[in-house]
Each structure stands twice: as structure tokens, then as C-alpha cells.
Design a protein around this motif. Structure first.
Motif, PDB file in Angstrom:
ATOM      1  N   ASP A  69       0.805  -1.218   0.000  1.00  0.00           N
ATOM      2  CA  ASP A  69       0.000   0.000   0.000  1.00  0.00           C
ATOM      3  C   ASP A  69       0.838   1.268   0.000  1.00  0.00           C
ATOM      4  OD1 ASP A  69      -2.362  -1.508   0.107  1.00  0.00           O
ATOM      5  OD2 ASP A  69      -2.272  -1.631   2.305  1.00  0.00           O
ATOM      6  N   VAL A  70       2.156   1.128   0.154  1.00  0.00           N
ATOM      7  CA  VAL A  70       3.036   2.307   0.214  1.00  0.00           C
ATOM      8  C   VAL A  70       4.130   2.145  -0.831  1.00  0.00           C
ATOM      9  CG1 VAL A  70       4.576   3.673   1.664  1.00  0.00           C
ATOM     10  CG2 VAL A  70       2.583   2.558   2.684  1.00  0.00           C
ATOM     11  N   PRO A  71       4.376   3.169  -1.656  1.00  0.00           N
ATOM     12  CA  PRO A  71       5.444   3.072  -2.665  1.00  0.00           C
ATOM     13  C   PRO A  71       6.813   2.862  -2.003  1.00  0.00           C
ATOM     14  CG  PRO A  71       4.019   4.965  -3.095  1.00  0.00           C
ATOM     15  CD  PRO A  71       3.654   4.451  -1.725  1.00  0.00           C
ATOM     16  N   ASP A  72       7.671   2.097  -2.673  1.00  0.00           N
ATOM     17  CA  ASP A  72       9.036   1.934  -2.171  1.00  0.00           C
ATOM     18  C   ASP A  72       9.717   3.300  -2.113  1.00  0.00           C
ATOM     19  OD1 ASP A  72       8.390  -0.702  -2.319  1.00  0.00           O
ATOM     20  OD2 ASP A  72       9.834  -1.231  -3.880  1.00  0.00           O
ATOM     21  N   GLN A  73      10.507   3.492  -1.066  1.00  0.00           N
ATOM     22  CA  GLN A  73      11.207   4.767  -0.880  1.00  0.00           C
ATOM     23  C   GLN A  73      12.703   4.515  -0.795  1.00  0.00           C
ATOM     24  OE1 GLN A  73       9.810   7.138   2.439  1.00  0.00           O
ATOM     25  NE2 GLN A  73      11.761   8.234   2.573  1.00  0.00           N
ATOM     26  N   PRO A  74      13.446   4.887  -1.844  1.00  0.00           N
ATOM     27  CA  PRO A  74      14.894   4.647  -1.816  1.00  0.00           C
ATOM     28  C   PRO A  74      15.629   5.688  -0.989  1.00  0.00           C
ATOM     29  CG  PRO A  74      14.282   5.713  -3.864  1.00  0.00           C
ATOM     30  CD  PRO A  74      12.992   5.470  -3.116  1.00  0.00           C
ATOM     31  N   GLY A  75      16.803   5.295  -0.479  1.00  0.00           N
ATOM     32  CA  GLY A  75      17.643   6.211   0.265  1.00  0.00           C
ATOM     33  C   GLY A  75      19.081   5.733   0.235  1.00  0.00           C
ATOM     34  N   SER A  76      19.991   6.596   0.661  1.00  0.00           N
ATOM     35  CA  SER A  76      21.407   6.254   0.665  1.00  0.00           C
ATOM     36  C   SER A  76      22.121   7.110   1.695  1.00  0.00           C
ATOM     37  CB  SER A  76      22.010   6.485  -0.727  1.00  0.00           C
ATOM     38  OG  SER A  76      23.381   6.154  -0.752  1.00  0.00           O
ATOM     39  N   VAL A  77      22.951   6.492   2.525  1.00  0.00           N
ATOM     40  CA  VAL A  77      23.714   7.228   3.532  1.00  0.00           C
ATOM     41  C   VAL A  77      25.137   6.687   3.570  1.00  0.00           C
ATOM     42  CG1 VAL A  77      21.727   7.802   4.975  1.00  0.00           C
ATOM     43  CG2 VAL A  77      22.963   5.671   5.391  1.00  0.00           C
ATOM     44  N   GLN A  78      26.064   7.553   3.932  1.00  0.00           N
ATOM     45  CA  GLN A  78      27.427   7.145   4.214  1.00  0.00           C
ATOM     46  C   GLN A  78      27.611   7.288   5.711  1.00  0.00           C
ATOM     47  OE1 GLN A  78      30.369   8.891   1.683  1.00  0.00           O
ATOM     48  NE2 GLN A  78      32.040   7.647   2.504  1.00  0.00           N
ATOM     49  N   ILE A  79      27.770   6.161   6.397  1.00  0.00           N
ATOM     50  CA  ILE A  79      27.710   6.141   7.858  1.00  0.00           C
ATOM     51  C   ILE A  79      29.070   6.496   8.438  1.00  0.00           C
ATOM     52  CG2 ILE A  79      27.086   4.771   9.883  1.00  0.00           C
ATOM     53  CD1 ILE A  79      25.612   2.882   7.878  1.00  0.00           C
ATOM     54  N   PRO A  80      29.178   7.627   9.154  1.00  0.00           N
ATOM     55  CA  PRO A  80      30.462   8.023   9.730  1.00  0.00           C
ATOM     56  C   PRO A  80      30.755   7.228  11.001  1.00  0.00           C
ATOM     57  CG  PRO A  80      28.787   9.589  10.361  1.00  0.00           C
ATOM     58  CD  PRO A  80      28.111   8.597   9.441  1.00  0.00           C
ATOM     59  N   PRO A  81      31.992   7.244  11.475  1.00  0.00           N
ATOM     60  CA  PRO A  81      32.290   6.629  12.776  1.00  0.00           C
ATOM     61  C   PRO A  81      31.371   7.196  13.855  1.00  0.00           C
ATOM     62  CG  PRO A  81      34.317   7.197  11.647  1.00  0.00           C
ATOM     63  CD  PRO A  81      33.195   7.796  10.836  1.00  0.00           C
ATOM     64  N   GLY A  82      30.747   6.297  14.613  1.00  0.00           N
ATOM     65  CA  GLY A  82      29.815   6.715  15.652  1.00  0.00           C
ATOM     66  C   GLY A  82      28.387   6.863  15.194  1.00  0.00           C
ATOM     67  N   GLY A  83      28.140   6.713  13.874  1.00  0.00           N
ATOM     68  CA  GLY A  83      26.775   6.798  13.367  1.00  0.00           C
ATOM     69  C   GLY A  83      26.009   5.512  13.616  1.00  0.00           C
ATOM     70  N   LEU A  84      24.687   5.582  13.489  1.00  0.00           N
ATOM     71  CA  LEU A  84      23.801   4.454  13.803  1.00  0.00           C
ATOM     72  C   LEU A  84      22.756   4.277  12.727  1.00  0.00           C
ATOM     73  CD1 LEU A  84      21.861   3.788  17.120  1.00  0.00           C
ATOM     74  CD2 LEU A  84      20.589   4.440  15.080  1.00  0.00           C
ATOM     75  N   VAL A  85      22.483   3.013  12.399  1.00  0.00           N
ATOM     76  CA  VAL A  85      21.303   2.631  11.624  1.00  0.00           C
ATOM     77  C   VAL A  85      20.629   1.503  12.385  1.00  0.00           C
ATOM     78  CG1 VAL A  85      20.416   1.721   9.451  1.00  0.00           C
ATOM     79  CG2 VAL A  85      22.372   3.280   9.430  1.00  0.00           C
ATOM     80  N   PHE A  86      19.327   1.627  12.625  1.00  0.00           N
ATOM     81  CA  PHE A  86      18.561   0.622  13.356  1.00  0.00           C
ATOM     82  C   PHE A  86      17.361   0.245  12.517  1.00  0.00           C
ATOM     83  CE2 PHE A  86      15.384  -0.244  16.913  1.00  0.00           C
ATOM     84  CZ  PHE A  86      15.880  -1.522  17.189  1.00  0.00           C
ATOM     85  N   PHE A  87      17.152  -1.069  12.294  1.00  0.00           N
ATOM     86  CA  PHE A  87      16.057  -1.477  11.428  1.00  0.00           C
ATOM     87  C   PHE A  87      15.629  -2.915  11.703  1.00  0.00           C
ATOM     88  CE2 PHE A  87      20.066  -2.262   9.222  1.00  0.00           C
ATOM     89  CZ  PHE A  87      19.929  -3.536   8.686  1.00  0.00           C
TER      90      PHE A  87
END
Length: 273
Positions: A190-208
Motif C-alpha cells: 500500500d506504500v510506494p518503495d522509498q529509496p535512500g542512501s547514507v554514508q555512515i560516519p564513525p559513531g553513526g547508527l542505523v537501526f532497522f
């Protein structure tokens, strides 16, 4: 597939101007360091962002500086333990499993089990989280991109557990052009795909939520170095035997090597004999 030192890594890569050869500092207290950061966040708003993005959150600056410095030191100290793998068309790179980390970099295990960290992630996710079982080599692991072309293709962090499995990705070293490309809402028709891109620096976080986020790491260039740390938390630590077999084979072939994965299984059997 082989296990050897990353002798092609440029040893001078450093963080915050500190040389790789600087003397080791005492490891910080994980709980205090996490609390010093999370109490500055608007966690209620971040929780809404996590839900709106279909169980995904990126923070450019998460870890306390002393924690990041300790992780960099650990990542460098484990270069001789890296197991490299090459799967044509899918991945190329190196990794160090939780079993090696337990022996040689105990601060990482302390950070993984931090009550402050787990409690904060529970607020974000709305789930009761548990650490992964002791025989899971992916519970916490370091991933090394140190040669031209190192990458991992599009995939999900599929959970073989009976419940959900959440991935916490922490930036450790980033002297590279690698990026985390991702697509949100791919499981929601029901929701269109949403692309993204990040370059994670030292100390950065991604939670999923590993079963929801389609993602990849783009290829490293020549003389580049990227190291990331992942923590895996589960809502149910039970796993059916046939799924355990699939999970172990995947870990042995694609990540940590048969010796690392199945040595731990043999050890566990002896402990229960």
C-alpha cells in the motif's frame, strides 16, 4: 575463501586525528556512555520516525566519542582475525564473528549487552528485545571492506528465529566511498518503495527490522577502508532445527568460515555431554 591478515590495509587510517599506534586507553563504561548520549535525544520523536519509516532509523552522530575510539582500536586489533569471503555476484569482504570478539575484544560484548542501549532500542521499536543466543555468530560481528570491490549486494537481514530480529549497525571506520543504499516499505504493497542512501560516519547508527529493509553496501575503491559493527537483537530466541542448519551453513559459507561456526557447535556439544 580464506582467513588471513588484511595486509593490504593502509595502517595509517585514524579517527579524530589519533594515530593507529597511539597507546590504548581504558575501555569506557558501556552503560554510562550510552546513557550520556540517549538522554540528549528526543526518543519519543525518534520512535515516531522509526515507525513512519517502516522500522528504520538513521542517526549520523550516536556513539559517545570514547566509545567510538574504543571500537576503532578493537577493529584494528582484530585485523589478523578477519575471514574473507567471495560470493560471485553477491558479496566480497571480511568479517569477524562474536566468538572471536568474545576472546579478543570484550568491550564490544559489553556494549552489546548494555541495559541502557537495549532499553533505548525497545523504546524505539516498541518490542521487548533479547540478546541473541550464545551460539549465534551474528549476535555481534565486525565487517571489513578493505580491498577494491568489497561490497554486499541487495538483501534483507532475514530472521531465522521464530520472532523478529532487529539489526543495529554502528559506523566504526570510514575512509571509503562505500554507501548504505536502502529501500523502505518494500514489504507494504500500500506504500510506494522509498529509496535512500547514507554514508555512515564513525559513531553513526542505523537501526532497522532486518526482514523489512532491503539494502546493500556499494563497492569500496582502491586503498579504502570501511569497518562496521552490527548487533542483532531478537523478540524470540527460539529457532527450529532446520532453520538452524540453514543459518549455520549461510554463516559458514558467506561470513565466518566453517571452522569458526562449527567449532562453536562442537564445543557446545562437549559442554552438554
Amino acid at each position: 575463501m580464506s582467513t588471513h591478515a588484511e595486509d593490504d590495509v593502509i595502517a595509517s587510517v585514524s579517527i579524530e586525528g589519533s594515530p593507529a599506534s597511539s597507546s590504548a586507553a581504558p575501555a569506557p563504561n558501556a552503560d554510562r556512555a550510552v546513557a550520556s548520549r540517549t538522554r540528549t535525544f528526543d526518543t519519543r520523536r525518534l520512535s515516531r520516525d522509526f515507525a513512519d519509516q517502516d522500522a528504520f532509523l538513521y542517526l549520523e552522530d550516536f556513539l559517545a566519542p570514547e566509545v567510538t575510539a574504543q571500537l576503532v582500536q578493537s577493529a584494528r586489533g582484530l585485523l589478523d582475525e578477519v575471514n574473507r569471503n567471495y560470493l560471485p555476484g553477491h558479496k566480497q569482504g571480511g568479517s569477524v564473528s562474536r566468538h572471536t570478539i568474545d576472546r579478543l575484544a570484550p568491550f564490544i560484548a559489553e556494549l552489546y549487552r548494555s541495559k541502557e542501549l537495549i532499553g533505548w532500542l525497545e523504546q524505539l521499536s516498541g518490542d521487548k528485545l533479547q540478546v541473541s543466543p550464545a551460539d549465534d555468530p551474528h549476535a555481534y560481528a565486525l565487517y571489513y571492506y578493505t580491498r577494491a570491490g568489497d561490497h554486499i549486494g541487495w538483501h534483507y537481514d532475514t530472521s531465522y528465529y521464530d520472532g523478529r530480529r532487529y539489526t543495529l549497525l554502528l559506523g566504526v571506520i570510514d575512509e571509503s566511498s562505500c554507501r548504505l543504499d536502502y529501500e523502505l516499505h518494500t514489504r507494504n504493497a500500500d506504500v510506494p518503495d522509498q529509496p535512500g542512501s547514507v554514508q555512515i560516519p564513525p559513531g553513526g547508527l542505523v537501526f532497522f527490522d532486518g526482514d523489512k529493509l532491503r539494502h546493500r553496501i556499494t563497492p569500496a575503491g582502491a586503498n579504502e577502508m570501511r569497518v562496521s559493527l552490527t548487533f542483532e537483537y531478537v523478540t524470540d530466541p527460539n529457532m527450529r532445527p532446520w532453520r538452524r542448519f540453514i543459518s549455520n551453513m549461510k554463516d559458514a559459507i558467506a561470513y565466518f568460515g566453517f571452522r569458526q561456526v562449527f567449532r562453536q557447535m562442537t564445543k557446545r556439544g562437549k559442554d552438554h555431554a
